[in-house]
Design an enzyme around this catalytic site. Structure first.
Site, PDB file in Angstrom:
ATOM      1  N   GLY A  41       0.787  -1.229   0.000  1.00 28.91           N
ATOM      2  CA  GLY A  41       0.000   0.000   0.000  1.00 28.91           C
ATOM      3  C   GLY A  41       0.816   1.275   0.000  1.00 28.91           C
ATOM      4  O   GLY A  41       0.263   2.368  -0.174  1.00 28.91           O
ATOM      5  N   ASP A 172     -24.359  30.992   6.109  1.00 28.82           N
ATOM      6  CA  ASP A 172     -23.953  31.264   7.490  1.00 28.82           C
ATOM      7  C   ASP A 172     -23.242  32.611   7.542  1.00 28.82           C
ATOM      8  O   ASP A 172     -22.946  33.222   6.509  1.00 28.82           O
ATOM      9  CB  ASP A 172     -23.055  30.146   8.048  1.00 28.82           C
ATOM     10  N   LYS A 195     -27.562  30.603  11.655  1.00 19.02           N
ATOM     11  CA  LYS A 195     -27.892  29.263  12.138  1.00 19.02           C
ATOM     12  C   LYS A 195     -27.028  28.894  13.339  1.00 19.02           C
ATOM     13  O   LYS A 195     -25.965  29.464  13.567  1.00 19.02           O
ATOM     14  CB  LYS A 195     -27.705  28.222  11.034  1.00 19.02           C
ATOM     15  N   ARG A 197     -25.181  25.498  15.032  1.00 17.96           N
ATOM     16  CA  ARG A 197     -24.761  24.132  14.696  1.00 17.96           C
ATOM     17  C   ARG A 197     -24.520  23.364  15.999  1.00 17.96           C
ATOM     18  O   ARG A 197     -23.483  23.529  16.645  1.00 17.96           O
ATOM     19  CB  ARG A 197     -23.486  24.167  13.857  1.00 17.96           C
ATOM     20  N   ALA A 227     -24.170  18.305   2.629  1.00 16.36           N
ATOM     21  CA  ALA A 227     -25.320  19.038   2.058  1.00 16.36           C
ATOM     22  C   ALA A 227     -26.447  19.280   3.054  1.00 16.36           C
ATOM     23  O   ALA A 227     -27.526  19.724   2.669  1.00 16.36           O
ATOM     24  CB  ALA A 227     -25.861  18.338   0.806  1.00 16.36           C
TER      25      ALA A 227
END
Length: 316
Positions: A41, A172, A195, A197, A227
């Site tokens: 990896g 916002d 707003k 949060r 979204a």
């Protein structure tokens, strides 16, 4: 061009299509490099052409998978430094980890600064980015950072649509400057969604400042992640009497339920740029993609020729 310093464009695996388009706008082919994986990896980089004394630009947004793409960028830079490139510019259309740009709580990391330190330590001489989540990230580097703006590209889409009774809305308080820039280009007033949060990626709309009743709304942000904020904001605007809601952002992160939320929302269209590539499952009809390749190509040309990059925006 810089006393004969040859311009070369390389890319990792993050957004090779954008890198190819940028190179084409410059009349160049992508540099010969392969970024692959060892069996365990680890990232393997092979530069298959000489870059000694060249002006090298590595195009690599640090989008999903963020850690893989960031490590590819760092290893590419290291390879070019050790191959005696004259100058290495990290072209980062989308700068990952940018949202952790300051301490909000005790013992928080500042990952935006950590990433800047890693890019510097790898050997970059310059950064070219677009719409950094926080403008102060430019100051995290001790060398030049050219910061391109996505708003003029997004504005072109809405100018062509010739929408009536426009108002530009910031989702916002932190996005007011960006909304003002778009509003100026569209000759429209602005409104703001205030707003609260309660938790990360959870938004609760509280109040709308400004007139949106009977208006065509264009809501703008630098990125759309899950979204949640955008779709809740669109619903709140329609409840306050907005006629229709359009959305635009520079960086379509679109993680988790984002595309499904946008698809099922009352939003008319979602205008984004190609700083982050969209996988086929995310290419729904509602999402319109504008290319940033011409702007990045012109910025690279100006850097290579020691011309002003800010003039790009004076002309708009």
């Amino acid at each position: 061009m810089n006393d004969g310093k040859q311009l070369k464009i390389f890319t990792g695996n993050a957004n090779p299509e954008l890198a190819k388009n940028i190179a084409e706008h410059l009349g160049l082919s992508l540099g010969e490099a392969v970024v692959s994986r060892f069996s365990d990896g680890e990232i393997q980089v092979k530069i298959d052409e000489s870059v000694r004394g060249a002006d090298v630009y590595v195009i690599q947004p640090t989008c999903h998978p963020v850690n893989e793409n960031l490590m590819e960028l760092l290893i590419l830079i290291d390879a070019f430094k050790r191959a005696s490139a004259w100058r290495i510019t990290a072209v980062i259309p989308y700068y990952g980890y940018a949202r952790q740009d300051r301490k909000i709580r005790a013992r928080d990391p500042i990952t935006a600064k950590l990433v800047a330190d890693l890019i510097s330590a790898a050997g970059a001489h310059r950064v070219l980015a677009m719409d950094l989540h926080a403008g102060q990230i430019q100051g995290y580097f001790d060398f030049p950072v050219d910061h391109l703006l996505g708003v003029p590209i997004l504005a072109e889409y809405f100018k062509k649509k010739e929408l009536d009774d426009l108002v530009v809305v910031s989702p916002d308080l932190g996005g007011v400057t960006r909304a003002r820039e778009l509003a100026n280009l569209l000759n429209a007033p602005i409104a703001i969604i205030d707003k609260r949060r309660p938790a990360p990626n959870v938004a609760e709309v509280m109040n709308i400042i400004g007139k949106v009743e009977n208006k065509t709304v264009v809501m703008t942000d630098d990125m759309i992640d899950t979204a949640g904020t955008i779709t809740l904001g669109a619903e709140a605007l329609l409840e306050r009497g907005a006629r229709e809601v359009h959305v635009c952002c520079t960086h379509p992160v679109f993680s988790g339920p984002a595309v499904e939320r946008l698809k099922n929302s009352p939003i008319k269209d979602v205008v984004v740029t190609d700083t982050i590539p969209l996988i086929p499952e995310k290419k729904i009809d509602k999402i319109k993609v504008m290319s940033v390749a011409p702007l990045f190509a012109e910025a690279i040309r100006r850097i290579n020729e020691n011309l002003s990059v800010s003039k790009l925006f004076d002309q708009r």
